[in-house]
Design a protein around this motif. Sequence first.
Motif, PDB file in Angstrom:
ATOM      1  N   GLN A   1       0.987  -1.111   0.024  1.00 12.80           N
ATOM      2  CA  GLN A   1       0.161   0.003   0.053  1.00 12.80           C
ATOM      3  C   GLN A   1       0.862   1.314  -0.082  1.00 12.80           C
ATOM      4  O   GLN A   1       0.805   2.203  -0.724  1.00 12.80           O
ATOM      5  N   LEU A   2       2.144   1.186   0.766  1.00 11.67           N
ATOM      6  CA  LEU A   2       2.815   2.535   0.793  1.00 11.67           C
ATOM      7  C   LEU A   2       3.630   2.592  -0.621  1.00 11.67           C
ATOM      8  O   LEU A   2       3.560   3.874  -1.061  1.00 11.67           O
ATOM      9  N   LEU A   3       3.797   1.637  -1.062  1.00  9.03           N
ATOM     10  CA  LEU A   3       4.852   1.538  -2.461  1.00  9.03           C
ATOM     11  C   LEU A   3       3.968   1.962  -3.383  1.00  9.03           C
ATOM     12  O   LEU A   3       4.220   2.616  -4.580  1.00  9.03           O
ATOM     13  N   GLY A   4       2.398   1.683  -3.300  1.00  8.15           N
ATOM     14  CA  GLY A   4       1.556   2.153  -4.434  1.00  8.15           C
ATOM     15  C   GLY A   4       1.250   3.560  -4.363  1.00  8.15           C
ATOM     16  O   GLY A   4       0.514   4.018  -5.209  1.00  8.15           O
ATOM     17  N   LEU A   5       1.681   4.183  -3.241  1.00  7.88           N
ATOM     18  CA  LEU A   5       1.219   5.779  -3.239  1.00  7.88           C
ATOM     19  C   LEU A   5       1.963   6.705  -4.299  1.00  7.88           C
ATOM     20  O   LEU A   5       3.108   6.165  -4.408  1.00  7.88           O
ATOM     21  N   PRO A   6       1.333   7.522  -4.756  1.00  9.16           N
ATOM     22  CA  PRO A   6       2.141   8.417  -5.559  1.00  9.16           C
ATOM     23  C   PRO A   6       3.365   9.232  -4.949  1.00  9.16           C
ATOM     24  O   PRO A   6       4.566   9.167  -5.462  1.00  9.16           O
ATOM     25  N   ARG A   7       3.251   9.287  -3.697  1.00  7.34           N
ATOM     26  CA  ARG A   7       4.361  10.050  -3.001  1.00  7.34           C
ATOM     27  C   ARG A   7       4.097   9.721  -1.476  1.00  7.34           C
ATOM     28  O   ARG A   7       3.030   9.650  -1.103  1.00  7.34           O
ATOM     29  N   LEU A   8       5.485   9.215  -0.880  1.00 10.41           N
ATOM     30  CA  LEU A   8       5.227   8.877   0.365  1.00 10.41           C
ATOM     31  C   LEU A   8       5.561  10.275   1.173  1.00 10.41           C
ATOM     32  O   LEU A   8       4.889  10.259   2.472  1.00 10.41           O
ATOM     33  N   PHE A   9       5.977  11.243   0.867  1.00  9.95           N
ATOM     34  CA  PHE A   9       6.367  12.389   1.713  1.00  9.95           C
ATOM     35  C   PHE A   9       5.953  13.735   0.765  1.00  9.95           C
ATOM     36  O   PHE A   9       5.983  13.772  -0.317  1.00  9.95           O
ATOM     37  N   ARG A  10       5.281  14.583   1.613  1.00  6.34           N
ATOM     38  CA  ARG A  10       4.406  15.525   0.921  1.00  6.34           C
ATOM     39  C   ARG A  10       5.295  16.808   0.956  1.00  6.34           C
ATOM     40  O   ARG A  10       4.866  17.702   0.265  1.00  6.34           O
ATOM     41  N   THR A  11       5.989  17.004   2.117  1.00  6.37           N
ATOM     42  CA  THR A  11       6.848  18.376   1.873  1.00  6.37           C
ATOM     43  C   THR A  11       7.959  18.307   1.033  1.00  6.37           C
ATOM     44  O   THR A  11       8.369  17.191   0.605  1.00  6.37           O
TER      45      THR A  11
END
Length: 217
Positions: free
Chosen positions: A180-190
């Motif tokens: 699920q984490l690896l499928g996110l477009p971005r892990l970090f938003r800042t």
Amino acid sequence: MASLPAHPAHDDLRRRWLSAVRDAPHADRYADDLLARWAEPQRRYHTTDHLLAVLDRVDELADHADDPDLVRLAAWFHDAVYLPERSTNEERSARLAERALPELGFDGAATAEVARLVRLTVTHDPAEGDRNGEALCDADLAVLAATPDAYAVYAAAVREEYGFVPDDAFRAGRAAVLRQLLGLPRLFRTPHGARAWEERARQNLTTELKLLETAGM
């Protein structure tokens, strides 16, 4: 209340807490309560070390938050209630903040913002432009970008916290989280998190997932 276990960062954390609440009435009592919570025996990763690391990362990301002081308070409360077998930890932690902060002199708006941020750590998915949420979520996930050795220590501590879960079930559940984490477009938003942590975090997550998949064969 039982005496707190010795911890090398205890004095530093107490100083940071008193600064965060501006030496408010009841500040010492809440410091004792929170530090005792973060030192509970069922914790292996969500410990005072994790609290200190998140506070350090919030300091690092302070320029990216609209109100870094409230983000620091949210860091203190975000895992204040933690039982690994429960799914209500964030909600109970937010409610603790909603009880404590008015007693410490914080107004309704500040209390609501801290509680909102604590609840946001359920998903780590702040809305676009939620600068406080982005700073807290990035600070909480920064461990994913640790050095390989430090990441292995983190992963082992997570496994210890879930020691009551059989190996096969843990591998399946943990692998689902990693995918699920690896499928996110971005892990970090800042901007800082994206620049400094994204690539290494994805490498660590991919490595752990491969190890889990190999162990399950």
